[in-house]
Write a protein that holds these residues in place. Sequence first.
Motif, PDB file in Angstrom:
ATOM      1  N   ASN A   3       0.864  -1.178   0.000  1.00 55.43           N
ATOM      2  CA  ASN A   3       0.000   0.000   0.000  1.00 55.43           C
ATOM      3  C   ASN A   3       0.904   1.233   0.000  1.00 55.43           C
ATOM      4  OD1 ASN A   3      -1.779   2.123   0.610  1.00 55.43           O
ATOM      5  ND2 ASN A   3      -3.126   0.783   1.796  1.00 55.43           N
ATOM      6  N   PHE A   4       1.295   1.664  -1.196  1.00 50.72           N
ATOM      7  CA  PHE A   4       2.264   2.753  -1.307  1.00 50.72           C
ATOM      8  C   PHE A   4       1.727   4.068  -0.739  1.00 50.72           C
ATOM      9  CE2 PHE A   4       3.896  -0.185  -4.540  1.00 50.72           C
ATOM     10  CZ  PHE A   4       5.244  -0.207  -4.189  1.00 50.72           C
ATOM     11  N   ARG A   5       0.420   4.241  -0.760  1.00 48.43           N
ATOM     12  CA  ARG A   5      -0.159   5.454  -0.162  1.00 48.43           C
ATOM     13  C   ARG A   5       0.133   5.522   1.331  1.00 48.43           C
ATOM     14  NH1 ARG A   5      -5.806   6.878  -0.338  1.00 48.43           N
ATOM     15  NH2 ARG A   5      -6.197   4.703   0.177  1.00 48.43           N
ATOM     16  N   GLN A   6       0.197   4.337   1.958  1.00 50.22           N
ATOM     17  CA  GLN A   6       0.471   4.278   3.399  1.00 50.22           C
ATOM     18  C   GLN A   6       1.965   4.300   3.705  1.00 50.22           C
ATOM     19  OE1 GLN A   6      -1.405   4.576   5.954  1.00 50.22           O
ATOM     20  NE2 GLN A   6      -3.319   4.677   4.826  1.00 50.22           N
ATOM     21  N   VAL A   7       2.801   4.325   2.683  1.00 49.86           N
ATOM     22  CA  VAL A   7       4.252   4.386   2.879  1.00 49.86           C
ATOM     23  C   VAL A   7       4.755   5.823   2.749  1.00 49.86           C
ATOM     24  CG1 VAL A   7       6.501   3.693   1.959  1.00 49.86           C
ATOM     25  CG2 VAL A   7       4.643   2.025   2.083  1.00 49.86           C
ATOM     26  N   LEU A   8       4.165   6.584   1.840  1.00 47.67           N
ATOM     27  CA  LEU A   8       4.703   7.899   1.482  1.00 47.67           C
ATOM     28  C   LEU A   8       4.784   8.861   2.661  1.00 47.67           C
ATOM     29  CD1 LEU A   8       5.777   9.693  -0.740  1.00 47.67           C
ATOM     30  CD2 LEU A   8       3.415  10.361  -1.267  1.00 47.67           C
ATOM     31  N   ALA A   9       3.667   9.129   3.316  1.00 42.45           N
ATOM     32  CA  ALA A   9       3.662  10.105   4.422  1.00 42.45           C
ATOM     33  C   ALA A   9       4.555   9.672   5.586  1.00 42.45           C
ATOM     34  CB  ALA A   9       2.232  10.356   4.901  1.00 42.45           C
ATOM     35  N   TYR A  16       9.330  10.412   8.753  1.00 42.21           N
ATOM     36  CA  TYR A  16      10.414   9.656   9.396  1.00 42.21           C
ATOM     37  C   TYR A  16      11.769  10.303   9.091  1.00 42.21           C
ATOM     38  CZ  TYR A  16      14.035   6.074   9.756  1.00 42.21           C
ATOM     39  OH  TYR A  16      15.202   5.399  10.023  1.00 42.21           O
ATOM     40  N   SER A  17      12.001  10.617   7.822  1.00 39.88           N
ATOM     41  CA  SER A  17      13.291  11.178   7.406  1.00 39.88           C
ATOM     42  C   SER A  17      13.551  12.522   8.074  1.00 39.88           C
ATOM     43  CB  SER A  17      13.314  11.332   5.879  1.00 39.88           C
ATOM     44  OG  SER A  17      13.126  10.086   5.241  1.00 39.88           O
ATOM     45  N   VAL A  18      12.524  13.349   8.131  1.00 39.62           N
ATOM     46  CA  VAL A  18      12.659  14.666   8.768  1.00 39.62           C
ATOM     47  C   VAL A  18      12.951  14.510  10.257  1.00 39.62           C
ATOM     48  CG1 VAL A  18      11.467  16.802   9.370  1.00 39.62           C
ATOM     49  CG2 VAL A  18      11.169  15.797   7.087  1.00 39.62           C
ATOM     50  N   ALA A  19      12.171  13.652  10.927  1.00 40.47           N
ATOM     51  CA  ALA A  19      12.329  13.472  12.371  1.00 40.47           C
ATOM     52  C   ALA A  19      13.679  12.839  12.712  1.00 40.47           C
ATOM     53  CB  ALA A  19      11.196  12.603  12.915  1.00 40.47           C
ATOM     54  N   THR A  69       3.664  -3.848   3.199  1.00 41.50           N
ATOM     55  CA  THR A  69       3.780  -2.407   3.404  1.00 41.50           C
ATOM     56  C   THR A  69       4.831  -2.058   4.452  1.00 41.50           C
ATOM     57  OG1 THR A  69       1.435  -2.165   2.830  1.00 41.50           O
ATOM     58  CG2 THR A  69       2.487  -0.304   3.937  1.00 41.50           C
ATOM     59  N   VAL A  70       4.817  -2.774   5.575  1.00 44.68           N
ATOM     60  CA  VAL A  70       5.777  -2.461   6.633  1.00 44.68           C
ATOM     61  C   VAL A  70       7.199  -2.797   6.195  1.00 44.68           C
ATOM     62  CG1 VAL A  70       5.795  -4.665   7.901  1.00 44.68           C
ATOM     63  CG2 VAL A  70       6.090  -2.516   9.144  1.00 44.68           C
ATOM     64  N   GLN A  71       7.370  -3.863   5.395  1.00 46.92           N
ATOM     65  CA  GLN A  71       8.701  -4.207   4.903  1.00 46.92           C
ATOM     66  C   GLN A  71       9.203  -3.149   3.913  1.00 46.92           C
ATOM     67  OE1 GLN A  71      10.748  -7.183   5.750  1.00 46.92           O
ATOM     68  NE2 GLN A  71       9.359  -6.759   7.430  1.00 46.92           N
ATOM     69  N   THR A  72       8.293  -2.597   3.110  1.00 50.52           N
ATOM     70  CA  THR A  72       8.677  -1.540   2.173  1.00 50.52           C
ATOM     71  C   THR A  72       9.119  -0.293   2.931  1.00 50.52           C
ATOM     72  OG1 THR A  72       7.116  -2.352   0.511  1.00 50.52           O
ATOM     73  CG2 THR A  72       7.880  -0.080   0.273  1.00 50.52           C
ATOM     74  N   PHE A  73       8.381   0.051   3.980  1.00 52.15           N
ATOM     75  CA  PHE A  73       8.771   1.206   4.802  1.00 52.15           C
ATOM     76  C   PHE A  73      10.165   1.004   5.382  1.00 52.15           C
ATOM     77  CE2 PHE A  73       9.338   3.145   8.925  1.00 52.15           C
ATOM     78  CZ  PHE A  73       9.015   4.476   8.689  1.00 52.15           C
ATOM     79  N   PHE A  74      10.418  -0.164   5.961  1.00 48.85           N
ATOM     80  CA  PHE A  74      11.710  -0.410   6.595  1.00 48.85           C
ATOM     81  C   PHE A  74      12.844  -0.471   5.574  1.00 48.85           C
ATOM     82  CE2 PHE A  74       9.252  -2.334  10.275  1.00 48.85           C
ATOM     83  CZ  PHE A  74       9.451  -1.230  11.072  1.00 48.85           C
ATOM     84  N   PHE A  75      12.548  -0.971   4.377  1.00 51.38           N
ATOM     85  CA  PHE A  75      13.571  -1.002   3.334  1.00 51.38           C
ATOM     86  C   PHE A  75      13.981   0.424   2.967  1.00 51.38           C
ATOM     87  CE2 PHE A  75      14.757  -0.778  -1.169  1.00 51.38           C
ATOM     88  CZ  PHE A  75      15.850  -1.638  -1.169  1.00 51.38           C
ATOM     89  N   LEU A  76      12.996   1.288   2.748  1.00 50.47           N
ATOM     90  CA  LEU A  76      13.292   2.675   2.378  1.00 50.47           C
ATOM     91  C   LEU A  76      13.993   3.426   3.510  1.00 50.47           C
ATOM     92  CD1 LEU A  76       9.984   3.616   0.515  1.00 50.47           C
ATOM     93  CD2 LEU A  76      12.211   3.092  -0.489  1.00 50.47           C
ATOM     94  N   SER A  77      13.582   3.169   4.753  1.00 53.14           N
ATOM     95  CA  SER A  77      14.240   3.836   5.882  1.00 53.14           C
ATOM     96  C   SER A  77      15.673   3.343   6.032  1.00 53.14           C
ATOM     97  CB  SER A  77      13.446   3.605   7.173  1.00 53.14           C
ATOM     98  OG  SER A  77      13.434   2.237   7.539  1.00 53.14           O
ATOM     99  N   ALA A  78      15.909   2.055   5.758  1.00 48.08           N
ATOM    100  CA  ALA A  78      17.273   1.518   5.836  1.00 48.08           C
ATOM    101  C   ALA A  78      18.151   2.102   4.742  1.00 48.08           C
ATOM    102  CB  ALA A  78      17.244  -0.008   5.730  1.00 48.08           C
TER     103      ALA A  78
END
Length: 238
Positions: A64-70, A75-78, A163-172
């Motif tokens: 769910n890319f819509r739930q990843v973007l925001a 996350y990056s800013v914080a 979705t959660v794995q995509t978020f963590f991949f991008l944050s990593a």
Amino acid sequence: MGIVIIVLASISAFIQANVGFGFNTMFMAMGPHFLPYSVAQVLCFSGAMMGNVTNILPRIKRVNFRQVLAPIISYSVATFISIEFSKGIDTDLLRRILGVLLFILAIYFIVLNGKIRISPSLKNGIIAGLLSGVGGGIFAITGPPVVVYYLSALKDKEEYMATVQTFFFLSAVSTLTLKLITGTFGSCSPMWLLFLLIGVAIGNFIGVKTYSKLNVDKVRLCVYIFMALSGIWIFISG
């Protein structure tokens, strides 16, 4: 050393494949006892990303890319702000406080398992990302806020995992890039990366088999139990 890396990576990947996070927590809890800290960091981030990719690819259509973007933007800013803010602060004390909070929250969520409802709104996504970024920037623990958010916002367990794995991949990727640019990452032998890949493959293979047998409520309970154990470990290790 190869056997140690394979075992650590297997256990860490197994946890991540079942609850959606935890590779970093598990690997960094044990890795520095056997490896130089900078090398353990390299292997930890690399292994987590390997696990992310192998968990995302079979479920790529469920992300769910819509739930990843925001969440990833906030996350990056914080993360950037909290890293600057945490300079000179007693991080050992803060980590112990985090450990206590994680344990209390996990017990609270276990008691209310299935009764917590967080709407998948833009505001809640941003808040989850901000809290995760603060945790990552100050404590190097990013998982719990976004995991709790996604567990409630996404009802289907495959959509949750993708979705959660995509978020963590991008944050990593973001964190790894920053560390490489600033020269704060060490280096390691290509052979150790191969051992890491073998361990991740083993852990993911077994983890996927067990995850397929879990329903959403069991996945949620596993997440909260692991969160409680992580809190205990963080408090003890400081």
